[in-house]
Structure formats: structure tokens, C-alpha cells
Scaffold this motif. Sequence first.
Motif, PDB file in Angstrom:
ATOM      1  N   LEU A   1      -7.820  -2.832   3.673  1.00 12.36           N
ATOM      2  CA  LEU A   1      -7.099  -1.559   3.099  1.00 12.36           C
ATOM      3  C   LEU A   1      -7.550  -0.413   3.532  1.00 12.36           C
ATOM      4  O   LEU A   1      -7.184   0.747   3.823  1.00 12.36           O
ATOM      5  N   SER A   2      -9.058  -0.302   3.422  1.00 10.77           N
ATOM      6  CA  SER A   2      -9.948   0.659   3.783  1.00 10.77           C
ATOM      7  C   SER A   2      -9.324   1.151   5.363  1.00 10.77           C
ATOM      8  O   SER A   2      -9.737   2.660   5.736  1.00 10.77           O
ATOM      9  N   LYS A   3      -9.166   0.400   6.226  1.00  9.23           N
ATOM     10  CA  LYS A   3      -8.853   0.656   7.483  1.00  9.23           C
ATOM     11  C   LYS A   3      -7.265   0.957   7.586  1.00  9.23           C
ATOM     12  O   LYS A   3      -7.008   1.491   8.973  1.00  9.23           O
TER      13      LYS A   3
ATOM     14  N   ALA B   1     -10.012  -5.761   0.880  1.00 12.13           N
ATOM     15  CA  ALA B   1     -10.751  -4.220   0.721  1.00 12.13           C
ATOM     16  C   ALA B   1     -10.957  -3.788   2.020  1.00 12.13           C
ATOM     17  O   ALA B   1     -10.628  -2.469   2.282  1.00 12.13           O
ATOM     18  N   ALA B   2     -11.623  -4.625   2.927  1.00 11.96           N
ATOM     19  CA  ALA B   2     -12.224  -3.861   4.239  1.00 11.96           C
ATOM     20  C   ALA B   2     -10.666  -3.660   5.028  1.00 11.96           C
ATOM     21  O   ALA B   2     -10.620  -2.529   5.584  1.00 11.96           O
TER      22      ALA B   2
ATOM     23  N   ALA C   1      -8.003   2.804  -5.777  1.00 15.13           N
ATOM     24  CA  ALA C   1      -8.861   3.180  -4.833  1.00 15.13           C
ATOM     25  C   ALA C   1      -8.126   3.239  -3.411  1.00 15.13           C
ATOM     26  O   ALA C   1      -8.365   4.337  -2.516  1.00 15.13           O
ATOM     27  N   HIS C   2      -7.322   2.350  -3.255  1.00 21.04           N
ATOM     28  CA  HIS C   2      -6.441   2.291  -1.887  1.00 21.04           C
ATOM     29  C   HIS C   2      -4.889   2.377  -2.210  1.00 21.04           C
ATOM     30  O   HIS C   2      -4.143   2.041  -1.377  1.00 21.04           O
TER      31      HIS C   2
ATOM     32  N   SER D   1     -12.906  -2.015  -6.328  1.00 20.81           N
ATOM     33  CA  SER D   1     -13.498  -0.790  -6.854  1.00 20.81           C
ATOM     34  C   SER D   1     -13.673  -0.787  -8.256  1.00 20.81           C
ATOM     35  O   SER D   1     -13.292  -1.941  -9.033  1.00 20.81           O
TER      36      SER D   1
ATOM     37  N   GLN E   1       0.696  -1.014   0.005  1.00 23.70           N
ATOM     38  CA  GLN E   1       0.186  -0.066  -0.050  1.00 23.70           C
ATOM     39  C   GLN E   1       0.810   1.077   0.013  1.00 23.70           C
ATOM     40  O   GLN E   1       1.721   1.299   0.913  1.00 23.70           O
TER      41      GLN E   1
ATOM     42  N   GLU F   1      -5.181  -1.905  -6.946  1.00 26.63           N
ATOM     43  CA  GLU F   1      -6.432  -1.237  -6.648  1.00 26.63           C
ATOM     44  C   GLU F   1      -6.352   0.314  -6.456  1.00 26.63           C
ATOM     45  O   GLU F   1      -5.602   0.691  -5.322  1.00 26.63           O
TER      46      GLU F   1
END
Length: 361
Positions: A358-360, A355-356, A332-333, A313, A62, A330
Motif C-alpha cells: 500500500l505504501s508503494k 502495508a508495504a 494511513a493509506h 498504523s 485504496q 487503514e
Amino acid sequence: MNAFADAIQFAQSHEVPWPRDPHAAPLPGQVPFGVHHGDPAPWNVLRGPVHMRGGVSGVVLQRGVEVAAWGAPDRADQTFSVAKTYLALLAGVANARGLLPDVDEPVVARVPGIGFDSAHNRSITWAHLLEQTSEWEGTCFGLPDTVDRYRTVSHDPRPPAGVKGDARPLHTPGTYWEYNDVRINQLSLALLHLFRQPLPEAFLHTILQPLGGGEGFRWEGYDDAWTEIVDASGTKRRVQSVPGGTHWGGGVSISARDQARIAEWMRSGGRHREQQIVSTQWLDRMTEPCAIAPFYGWLTWLNRDGHNFPGASTQASFMIGAGGHYVWIEPAHDAVVVVRWLDSAHAPGFIERIAAALSKH
């Protein structure tokens, strides 16, 4: 790492049901190694080497930083059709070098005499081959294109209504989408003649080694896939043409970390330090939806409707290989995700969990 623990445990609990020894008989609950078993005889056999595989492994980057890894991420394993995207990247290198200035030019214009000379094949362009709409007709190193007509693949939302291997009527090049590994191998042959250099050498020297990778990498062909080229120095060379996957054996063996290096370089626009290896415009074009198959770009799977890869995404793109190989870019992240040997039936659950996380993160 803790943010990704659930996704990692999920992946490790859902290994692809193939034997780890490709030559071993399946145990109860397993299926035979590979995809060649589903081909009509006599093409339902391996034509190139396969080797022992590892277990489930993966890497998550990331913003260019490794935030998770599991299994044996430095083990070089065969990656099946992820290699297709590597062919598209090599075509991008050829474009950057001026070897392939116009993807809409007929292939026969630059590489005559290798299977694009017939009345039907003469209009096939490089773009047709890259988006799998070429409808190329012929035999490539003993494999007829008919063996993969009516091919069904899991992420095609419009599975064909026919029997695999039947010689369905051909369409005009550019007007019909079909996932066909023989045609991909024909693209690889065309790129070999365009580069006048073995593609494994070109990929290693122009992409993988500049990115700091290449340990254990190899790209192998079928036992009988040898041809003659005249290299840039004018010397005749007998070289092996390599396939865009491991359908009939051979193909790319590479580590998860090297796959992540490649994906991160793509996400970052094809530039490494001061060198623009492949143009940003080329990489952008690889993720533009094909007009007649909007779930696909140039040898890359897309998610523009959000349904093909739930949890990812609509800007996401995927390199996918049989046996549960996924390389997910990805935007989006600001992330890339690699997972190896995951049971594809559980890929949606893995993607949603990553995805969950990465969003956190």
C-alpha cells in the motif's frame, strides 16, 4: 495487482487449518472446524447451521478503488465474529433513527422483560454491551453467559487467568472487559426488540443493499432462537434472533467484496451518496479506545499502541472473526483490506506485506 502479489501469495500459502467441509474429520495437520469444541460440555456443540467454506480470498481497496482481489471474492462465506461489528453498525442505525438516543441509558429502560431486569443487570447500558464490559449475567437461548467466562482470544493482550466456563465472580457493569459471545447474543436480542424487525432485514435494507451489495448474504440464527416481537404496525411476529458470530453455528454469510464495501463506507464516514446512514460521530466512537481495554472500541479491535497488529498504523481498526477473517480499515493509506480463511498465526506477516504494498501503490 503486481504490487500485492507477494502478500497474496503469502495468504494463499497459509490457509487456516480447518477442513473445508465443517462436518468432516480433520486431516493430518488440520484442527476441527469452528471454536465450539473448546467449550465445556454440554455447550460444545453446534446449535445453528454451518456450510462448506471456500479457500483463502480477499480484496484490497485504496482510495475507494479495487486494486487487488484473489480467490473467490464474491463467494458468501460465514465470517464468524466480524458480525459483531455489524451489530455495532446496526446500533448506529438505531441511533440515527432516534431509536437509541443515549448509549449510556440502561438497556432495560427501552427493552424491559428480555433479561435486563435483575438487580445486577439493570445498570447495564448499551455502551457496556458495545465495548464488552457489561458483565451481563443470565442465559440467552439456552446458553449461559458462564460458558464464555475466562474466554481467551488471540488479540487480548491480557489473557484471563482462569478456566473457560468457570463461574468467576462478576464485577460491576462497566468495570471489567471480557470477550463473551453469549453477551453479544444478548445485545443482538436487545437490538431486535429495539428495531422490532429481524436484524438480517434491517442490515440488508439499511446498509448492504444501499451500498450495492447483498448477493448471497444471509444472517442465520440458532435452531431454537425464536422469539415474538410486535412490529411497527402492531402485528405480532415470530422471528429468529441472530448471533453476533458463528461460535455455535449460524451467523453472517457474506462475500469479501461486500465486506470491503462496508469497510469503505465506514472509512468514508458513513455517508452513501446523499444519505448519512450512520453518523460520523458514531463511527468515530466505535474506534475510540475503551478506558479499561484500550485495544478495543465498540465491537472493533484497535492498534493504538502499534503492537497488536504490527505493520498496521496506530489509527487502524479491525473486524476479526475466527477462522482467519480480517477486515482492516487503514486510514494511513486510505485503504481497506479483506482476507478470508487466513491462518491467524500468519496474520502479522500478511499485514506487514500488504502495508508495504500500500505504501508503494
